[in-house]
Design an enzyme around this catalytic site. Structure first.
Site, mmCIF file in Angstrom:
data_model
loop_
_atom_site.group_PDB
_atom_site.id
_atom_site.type_symbol
_atom_site.label_atom_id
_atom_site.label_comp_id
_atom_site.label_asym_id
_atom_site.label_seq_id
_atom_site.Cartn_x
_atom_site.Cartn_y
_atom_site.Cartn_z
ATOM 1 C CB SER A 1 -0.946 -0.066 1.198
ATOM 2 O OG SER A 1 -2.084 0.706 0.993
ATOM 3 C CG ASP B 1 -6.644 -2.926 -3.255
ATOM 4 O OD1 ASP B 1 -7.263 -2.256 -2.411
ATOM 5 O OD2 ASP B 1 -5.452 -3.254 -3.121
ATOM 6 C CG HIS C 1 -5.623 -2.784 0.827
ATOM 7 N ND1 HIS C 1 -5.154 -2.268 -0.350
ATOM 8 C CD2 HIS C 1 -4.928 -2.162 1.817
ATOM 9 C CE1 HIS C 1 -4.214 -1.362 -0.090
ATOM 10 N NE2 HIS C 1 -4.063 -1.291 1.210
#
Length: 520
Positions: free
Chosen positions: A234, A461, A488
């Site tokens: 991320s 996602d 995610h």
């Protein structure tokens, strides 16, 4: 385990409004600091030896205490300059956790990881992943290392903004409060961050990704690695590709999972994230409707209306919970967002919505607490404060009322289910009042690294859109592994297809065949 780019899409209280009264002009980021006059000024940092020891003293709360009991982990503090433009000035420390390679004769080096946020604890995340990696090539051939970026977790000083009691009170605010009140609270929040954080504005001015990647290079040297092997989830992907831009000749391998689009501005990224959560909610409603006992009914087309009927009464009458607290409207929305990070949480969410129908908000409150990293003892991690400290210097400020109004309209259209037609725009609010200027801005990196990354991107996602990963892989001429699913990030989450491809890359620099896809 879920790793997140940002966990404040629906932050409560002061983070819920749009700053419409501010007329300050956009502040351009200052130029990068000139090289220090003394070419050896940073040698004492690069040459330092880490003093590894028991991790107990590094814990900042119950969650990290539990994580740091993982067998085989050891911790240390890395000393770095507060301001790299003044290497002879104040210093700060970065917390580091390590699990040594179990096959030292075939050790490749260190694998450094960051879980995202900004503001996530890499030490805690790495410790929690140790039971997974000890059973694969990472645990055998790498020292597995997690670090808390400057201002985060065990790093000292930590960013401090609101007290735990203030955070609890903030989460219960009324969404109908006027914009002018939110604007005032945003300014108050920013001022408290500067007042309550050691080194004040100087610390805030040096919290950005620009500085984190310099710390990462010092860490690489202190670990004894000539080149960096890195795993970023991320927001951690932003650290990874920013490092590759700053230190291209020092990259061995970059595995980037759940990519941030490096050229996307803040309003656009928030809109894209709103769209992602909205799609995930619709998929949850469709899956839920296939089963008896769905709290949103058997017709997915009516799920949003059913959901609004459940949560709207909370605006004036919060639901009771089992521990004496109550579930506010905002916390209910936040709990749903937390569950959107992974389809594995959908059954738990459905149970929570079913209980809410009977006046019990306990499960949705637990989900919201997880989102905000609030422990059972009422203490919060540093994630939320550090999130703003990084985002507000990593991006250009949006203070023009017309631009803010446009962003508001786009966010409402992108994510109507997020509540009362006012999804969170708090990042724009707080950053407009931030007491220090930006130090960088979104841009397409100049790519000169000879070590192409492996980018993992998941089709649905909700946090980091799939196409952002595609663009990043193309930009860096790297490999792309597509994961079909709604979650995610994917690496080391138990999917053999994903994990084998990632391990092959980290160990041998072998990219998956073009077009490779895995099912979540």
């Amino acid at each position: 385990m879920r790793f997140s780019r940002r966990r404040t899409l629906l932050a409560a209280g002061l983070l819920a409004g749009v700053l419409t009264a501010c007329t300050t002009q956009v502040t351009a980021p200052p130029p990068s600091p000139s090289p220090v006059a003394d070419g050896h000024a940073l040698d004492r940092f690069y040459d330092q030896k880490l003093a590894w020891g028991d991790c107990g003293a590094y814990a900042t709360g119950q969650q990290s205490q539990d994580a740091f009991r993982t067998p085989g982990v050891e911790c240390a503090r890395l000393t770095v300059p507060l301001d790299y433009a003044d290497p002879h000035g104040q210093t700060i420390t970065v917390g580091v956790l390590r699990h040594r390679a179990l096959d030292p004769a075939n050790r490749i080096g260190s694998l450094v990881m960051n879980p995202g946020g900004p503001g996530g604890s890499g030490m805690e995340a790495a410790a929690r992943l140790v039971p997974t990696v000890v059973n694969n090539a990472i645990g055998l051939r790498f020292d597995f290392v997690g670090f808390d970026p400057r201002g985060v977790g065990a790093s000292e000083p930590r960013i401090q903004c609101l007290t735990d009691a203030e955070r609890d009170a903030d989460r219960g605010g009324n969404p109908g409060t006027a914009d002018v009140a939110w604007a005032g609270q945003a300014r108050d929040f920013a001022a408290k961050c500067a007042q309550r954080t050691e080194h004040g504005a100087a610390m805030l001015a040096n919290m950005g990704t620009r500085d984190v990647v310099k710390d990462l290079d010092v860490l690489r040297a202190a670990l004894g690695d000539a080149k960096l092997s890195y795993l970023g989830y991320s927001y951690g992907t932003q650290i990874g590709y920013s490092y590759a831009e700053a230190f291209p000749e020092r990259v061995r391998a970059l595995l980037l999972d759940g990519a941030i689009d490096p050229g996307e501005n803040d309003p656009d990224s928030l809109v894209a994230q709103g769209e992602g959560f909205s799609r995930a909610f619709d998929q949850f409603a469709t899956e839920c409707a296939r089963h008896d006992g769905c709290a949103l009914g058997a017709d997915p087309a009516r799920a949003r209306a059913m959901f609004e009927g459940l949560v709207q009464p909370l605006v004036t009458a919060p639901a009771k919970t089992g521990d004496g607290r109550v579930l506010s409207y905002r916390d209910a929305i936040t709990g749903v967002v937390e569950a959107m990070y992974s389809s594995q949480s959908w059954a738990f969410l459905n149970t929570g919505l079913g209980l809410l129908r009977h006046g019990d908000g306990s499960i949705l409150l637990r989900l919201a607490d997880a989102y905000y990293e609030r422990a059972a003892d009422g203490k919060y991690s540093s994630l939320q404060a550090a999130y703003y400290a990084v985002r507000c210097v990593d991006n250009e400020r949006v203070t023009d009322p017309a631009a803010v109004s446009s962003a508001r309209s786009r966010m409402i259209a992108a994510a109507p289910f997020l509540g009362w037609g006012r999804p969170d725009q708090g990042e724009l609010d707080v950053c407009a009042s931030w007491p220090v200027p930006s130090t960088s801005r979104p841009h397409r990196p100049t790519v000169t690294s000879a070590a192409p990354p492996l980018v993992i991107s998941t089709t649905n996602d909700p946090v980091t859109p799939y196409q952002a990963g595609v663009r990043l892989a193309n930009l860096f001429r790297g490999g792309l592994l597509t994961v079909e699913g709604t979650q995610h990030t994917a690496f080391l989450h138990g999917n053999m297809c994903v994990d084998v491809a990632g391990l092959d890359y980290l160990v041998d620099n072998t990219q998956p065949a073009p077009g490779t896809r895995c099912r979540a």
